[in-house]
Design an enzyme around this catalytic site. Structure first.
Site, PDB file in Angstrom:
ATOM      1  N   GLY A  10      12.325  -2.106  16.075  1.00 42.47           N
ATOM      2  CA  GLY A  10      13.641  -1.646  15.366  1.00 42.47           C
ATOM      3  C   GLY A  10      14.766  -2.173  16.092  1.00 42.47           C
ATOM      4  N   GLY A 116       6.867  -0.785  22.246  1.00 39.16           N
ATOM      5  CA  GLY A 116       5.833  -1.347  21.520  1.00 39.16           C
ATOM      6  C   GLY A 116       5.914  -2.855  21.797  1.00 39.16           C
ATOM      7  N   THR A 117       7.002  -3.409  21.451  1.00 40.78           N
ATOM      8  CA  THR A 117       7.089  -4.942  21.811  1.00 40.78           C
ATOM      9  C   THR A 117       7.047  -5.232  23.221  1.00 40.78           C
ATOM     10  OG1 THR A 117       8.883  -5.151  20.105  1.00 40.78           O
ATOM     11  CG2 THR A 117       8.754  -7.017  21.542  1.00 40.78           C
ATOM     12  N   ILE A 138      17.197   2.524  20.937  1.00 41.02           N
ATOM     13  CA  ILE A 138      18.299   3.374  20.643  1.00 41.02           C
ATOM     14  C   ILE A 138      17.773   4.719  21.028  1.00 41.02           C
ATOM     15  CG2 ILE A 138      19.431   2.152  18.625  1.00 41.02           C
ATOM     16  CD1 ILE A 138      18.528   4.660  16.942  1.00 41.02           C
ATOM     17  N   ASP A 139      16.669   4.955  21.131  1.00 41.08           N
ATOM     18  CA  ASP A 139      15.695   6.200  21.403  1.00 41.08           C
ATOM     19  C   ASP A 139      15.976   6.518  23.040  1.00 41.08           C
ATOM     20  OD1 ASP A 139      15.302   6.299  19.067  1.00 41.08           O
ATOM     21  OD2 ASP A 139      12.990   6.521  19.315  1.00 41.08           O
ATOM     22  N   MET A 181      17.520  10.322  15.246  1.00 43.79           N
ATOM     23  CA  MET A 181      16.278   9.644  15.612  1.00 43.79           C
ATOM     24  C   MET A 181      15.873  10.314  16.972  1.00 43.79           C
ATOM     25  SD  MET A 181      16.533   5.745  13.996  1.00 43.79           S
ATOM     26  CE  MET A 181      16.243   5.579  12.100  1.00 43.79           C
ATOM     27  N   LEU A 284      21.936   5.024   9.996  1.00 43.62           N
ATOM     28  CA  LEU A 284      23.281   4.661  10.265  1.00 43.62           C
ATOM     29  C   LEU A 284      23.341   4.566  11.778  1.00 43.62           C
ATOM     30  CD1 LEU A 284      25.585   7.385   8.645  1.00 43.62           C
ATOM     31  CD2 LEU A 284      25.422   4.794   8.335  1.00 43.62           C
ATOM     32  N   GLN A 285      22.137   5.487  12.380  1.00 45.14           N
ATOM     33  CA  GLN A 285      22.414   5.296  14.064  1.00 45.14           C
ATOM     34  C   GLN A 285      21.936   3.908  14.683  1.00 45.14           C
ATOM     35  OE1 GLN A 285      20.022   9.304  15.261  1.00 45.14           O
ATOM     36  NE2 GLN A 285      19.874   8.696  13.211  1.00 45.14           N
TER      37      GLN A 285
HETATM   38  O1  F6P Z   1      12.012   3.400  17.683  1.00 45.84           O
HETATM   39  C1  F6P Z   1      13.397   3.709  17.301  1.00 45.84           C
HETATM   40  C2  F6P Z   1      13.483   4.488  15.892  1.00 45.84           C
HETATM   41  O2  F6P Z   1      14.881   4.569  15.919  1.00 45.84           O
HETATM   42  C3  F6P Z   1      12.568   5.525  15.882  1.00 45.84           C
HETATM   43  O3  F6P Z   1      13.482   6.590  16.471  1.00 45.84           O
HETATM   44  C4  F6P Z   1      12.507   5.839  14.497  1.00 45.84           C
HETATM   45  O4  F6P Z   1      11.435   6.988  14.268  1.00 45.84           O
HETATM   46  C5  F6P Z   1      12.255   4.486  14.119  1.00 45.84           C
HETATM   47  O5  F6P Z   1      12.973   3.546  14.893  1.00 45.84           O
HETATM   48  C6  F6P Z   1      12.458   4.345  12.569  1.00 45.84           C
HETATM   49  O6  F6P Z   1      12.122   3.087  12.557  1.00 45.84           O
HETATM   50  P1  F6P Z   1      11.854   2.417  10.972  1.00 45.84           P
HETATM   51  O7  F6P Z   1      12.446   3.406   9.886  1.00 45.84           O
HETATM   52  O8  F6P Z   1      12.747   0.861  10.873  1.00 45.84           O
HETATM   53  O9  F6P Z   1      10.582   1.990  10.744  1.00 45.84           O
END
Ligand code: F6P
Length: 359
Positions: A10, A116-117, A138-139, A181, A284-285
């Protein structure tokens, strides 16, 4: 020296500042830089590999997103392939990726991404690819680094939203639940909730009891505080329960979480009789301009990643260990994913000021 940059998972505000700092630092050493588009897709014939020049990174430090684009379905070890029947199977394309990098004369890759990456980077490193990681999420759930860029921006976006919810919640004597998130870690909920003075914060690290959540709302009501704000991390779950999942599984992609705000609003309304509303702050985050803090951190990470390549620190990632940017083995950072420490002073202070975690 010819190196390549890749952004995976993400997006997070600050990615472009990392790219800019890395490209300029490399070019100023006389190196050549390539950009692998959309995670590793550019090396798998599914997108391009482009030259990154001074011109390509001009004026991007303040921009959200990533000029290289990204994907959270691009694990080369489990790459989705659509069969003629329409079903999707996951195939290992790592050999192809490594071979293509060799053909392009890429001597090292800087892989910018979250857990993950970074796990993919570690596997590619074990396969002999010269790789340096830059943590991004961002988490804020990557260990070994105090924070990751993007987190501060996300927290500020959430704070602004909670501030706005306060005035409308108070005007209508309502309980408003805002979902932020945080799949496994509740840092965004905790930091934004404390800074914007939420009344209840639910996070994945603390299984909540709905009775305790309602108790806090009713105590406020009795004290004449007729409105309340609840901040919920998407990965939070009741004691003995599981986080809520939305949508069908997509091959190669983590399950999407969501629905906790709506669920809490319905339960609190049913149990307390108070009018409740919910909203999901969502992507938005992840968008918008990075804050000054994130721009600086991202720029420091980009510069440090180039120094790590020069020092041949293969399999390491850059990390913020104040006051320094250091490098640590990616495998070490992945060993213990970062979670909210329940003995941290932020939790103690939050509890001390009356915030409930629903426990
Ligand atoms: O890993 C970051 C994150 O913001 C998680 O908190 C959230 O679950 C996920 O990305 C959502 O990602 P996407 O909607 O892009 O699959």
């Amino acid at each position: 020296m010819r190196i390549a940059l890749s952004t995976g998972g993400g997006d997070a505000p600050g990615l472009n500042a990392v790219i800019r700092a890395a490209v300029l630092s490399a070019i100023n050493r006389g190196w050549e830089v390539l950009g692998i588009k959309r995670g590793f897709a550019g090396l798998l014939g599914e997108d391009e590999v482009i030259p990154l020049t001074r011109e390509s990174v001009r004026g991007i430090a303040h921009l959200g997103g990533t000029i290289l684009r990204t994907t959270n379905r691009g694990n080369p070890f489990h790459y989705p392939r659509q069969l003629s029947s329409g079903t999707v199977e996951l195939v290992d394309r790592s050999d192809e990726l490594i071979a293509r990098a060799g053909e392009l004369g890429i001597e090292a890759i800087i892989s910018i991404g979250g857990d993950g990456t970074l796990a993919i980077a570690q596997q590619l490193h074990e396969r002999g690819l010269k790789i340096v990681g830059v943590p991004k999420t961002i988490d804020n759930d990557v260990s070994g680094t105090l924070t990751t860029f993007g987190f501060d921006t996300a927290v500020n976006t959430a704070i602004e939203a909670i501030d706005k919810l306060h005035t409308t919640a108070e005007s209508h004597d309502r309980v408003i639940v805002m979902e932020v998130m945080g799949r496994h870690a509740g840092f965004i909920a905790l930091h934004s909730g404390v800074a914007a003075t939420a009344d209840v914060i639910v996070i994945p690290e603390v299984p909540y009891l709905i009775d305790k959540v309602c108790e806090k709302i009713l105590r406020r009501h009795e004290a004449g505080r007729l409105f309340s704000i609840i901040v919920a991390a998407e990965g939070a779950a009741p004691a003995g329960g599981e986080p809520l999942i939305v949508g069908d599984p997509v091959p190669g992609q983590a399950r999407r979480l969501g629905g906790i705000a709506e669920r809490l609003a319905a339960e609190v309304q049913a149990r307390t009789g108070k009018e409740c509303r919910s909203l999901v702050l969502g992507h938005l985050q992840r968008g918008g301009m990075p804050t000054g803090y994130d721009r600086l951190l991202a720029t420091r990470f980009g510069g440090a990643a180039i120094r790590a390549v020069a020092d041949r620190r293969w399999g390491d990632m850059v990390a913020l260990q104040p006051p320094d940017i250091v490098t640590i083995p990616i495998c070490e950072a992945l060993r213990h994913p970062k979670r909210v420490d329940l003995s941290h002073d932020l939790i103690t202070t939050a509890r001390g000021t009356g915030i409930s975690f629903g426990d």
